[in-house]
Design an enzyme around this catalytic site. Structure first.
Site, PDB file in Angstrom:
ATOM      1  N   SER A   1     -25.400  12.798 -29.053  1.00 17.89           N
ATOM      2  CA  SER A   1     -24.625  11.885 -29.902  1.00 17.89           C
ATOM      3  C   SER A   1     -25.463  11.585 -31.147  1.00 17.89           C
ATOM      4  CB  SER A   1     -24.387  10.583 -29.128  1.00 17.89           C
ATOM      5  OG  SER A   1     -23.891   9.573 -29.975  1.00 17.89           O
TER       6      SER A   1
ATOM      7  N   TYR B   1     -26.720   3.628 -23.299  1.00 20.09           N
ATOM      8  CA  TYR B   1     -26.172   4.856 -23.882  1.00 20.09           C
ATOM      9  C   TYR B   1     -27.199   5.504 -24.817  1.00 20.09           C
ATOM     10  CZ  TYR B   1     -22.624   7.807 -26.215  1.00 20.09           C
ATOM     11  OH  TYR B   1     -21.900   8.863 -26.730  1.00 20.09           O
TER      12      TYR B   1
END
Ligand code: NAD
Length: 257
Positions: free
Chosen positions: A139, A152
């Site tokens: 990401s 995350y």
């Protein structure tokens, strides 16, 4: 570019980016294994339809990526793994001092540790076949941070580090390992973050999309699942044979800021 004869396993691929990647790999001729933790008729139908659409073998294999033994069993059950895409992921948004421990553990397990298990199980198969591609879906949050996403961001930075390590361990073999770092892609995972973020910032849905989510994406456009799938196909191509141990951002300029 033909991936005919190659078997691709995509974790967490019954929706969103994973499904988009499965579509593009199948379009390029690869046989695909679709995965999630559910075992519904519609999961198997998804694979059946995808196989028919592209004239490839497509199977659905249930495995829960929060469990190490199931991650390894997925690879074993598939029987071959030329292309491994670690994509399964979940999200939870909360300040670190209020972050639920069970959410932390689940995010680390599904978003990061699963890739350790699948890569460990798949690399011997790639070595035996004499060719392999690992594509880890990290990401923009594998390279930068934002508030309220500690688990995350820890997991995605971990995935980027693990990708570099595997690339070095396979550097002299016909195997590559890279990470794709998407910016915001409008999928069910992102959709689910909107209500919490609206509450967190006391904003309307429209303002959250424009001023929070796409605020750091200079293109002001979501990336698409087809673009992430196309980047995966490129990483599997001969042109990418010397690309290993790196990240490719598909983020509309986010990480250029
Ligand atoms: P999504 O919710 O649409 O898809 C997540 C997939 O993971 C689903 O198929 C789900 O069934 C599967 N999954 C969840 N828990 C699982 C488990 N325990 N075992 C097996 N499968 C499981 O989300 P998405 O946006 O398509 O996200 C896919 C990946 O892309 C994630 O790793 C996410 O972090 C990453 N990513 C997404 C964006 C974005 O903006 N959407 C941006 C950067 C990175």
């Amino acid at each position: 570019m033909s991936l005919k004869g190659k078997t691709a396993i995509i974790t967490g691929s019954n929706s969103g980016i994973g499904l988009g990647i499965a579509q593009e790999l199948a379009r390029a001729g690869a046989d695909v294994v679709i995965n999630s933790f559910t075992d519904r008729d519609e999961d198997h139908k998804l694979a059946e339809d995808l196989g028919k659409e592209h004239g490839v073998t497509a199977r659905y294999i249930k495995a829960d990526m929060s469990k190490g033994d199931e991650c390894r069993a997925l690879i074993e059950q598939a029987g071959a793994c030329d292309i491994l895409v670690n994509n399964a992921g979940i999200q939870h948004v909360a300040p670190i001092d209020e972050f639920p421990v069970e959410k932390w553990d689940a995010i680390i397990a599904i978003n990061m540790t699963s890739a350790f298990h699948t890569m460990a199980a798949a690399l011997p198969m790639m070595r035996k076949a004499g060719w392999g591609r690992v594509v880890n879906i990290a990401s923009a949050h594998g390279l930068t941070a934002s508030p309220y996403k500690s688990a995350y961001i820890a997991a995605k930075h971990g995935v980027v580090g693990m990708t570099k390590t595997v690339a070095l361990e396979t550097a002299e073999e016909p195997i590559t390992a890279n990470a794709i770092c998407p910016g915001y892609v409008l999928t069910p995972l992102v959709e689910a973050q909107i209500p919490d973020t609206m509450k967190e910032y006391d904003m309307s849905r429209e303002d959250v999309i424009k001023n929070v989510m796409l605020q750091r994406q200079p293109s002001k456009e979501f990336a698409t699942v087809e673009q992430i799938g196309g980047t995966t196909v490129f990483l599997c191509s001969d042109a990418a044979a010397q690309i290993t141990g790196t990240t490719i951002s598909v983020d509309g300029g986010w990480t250029a800021l």
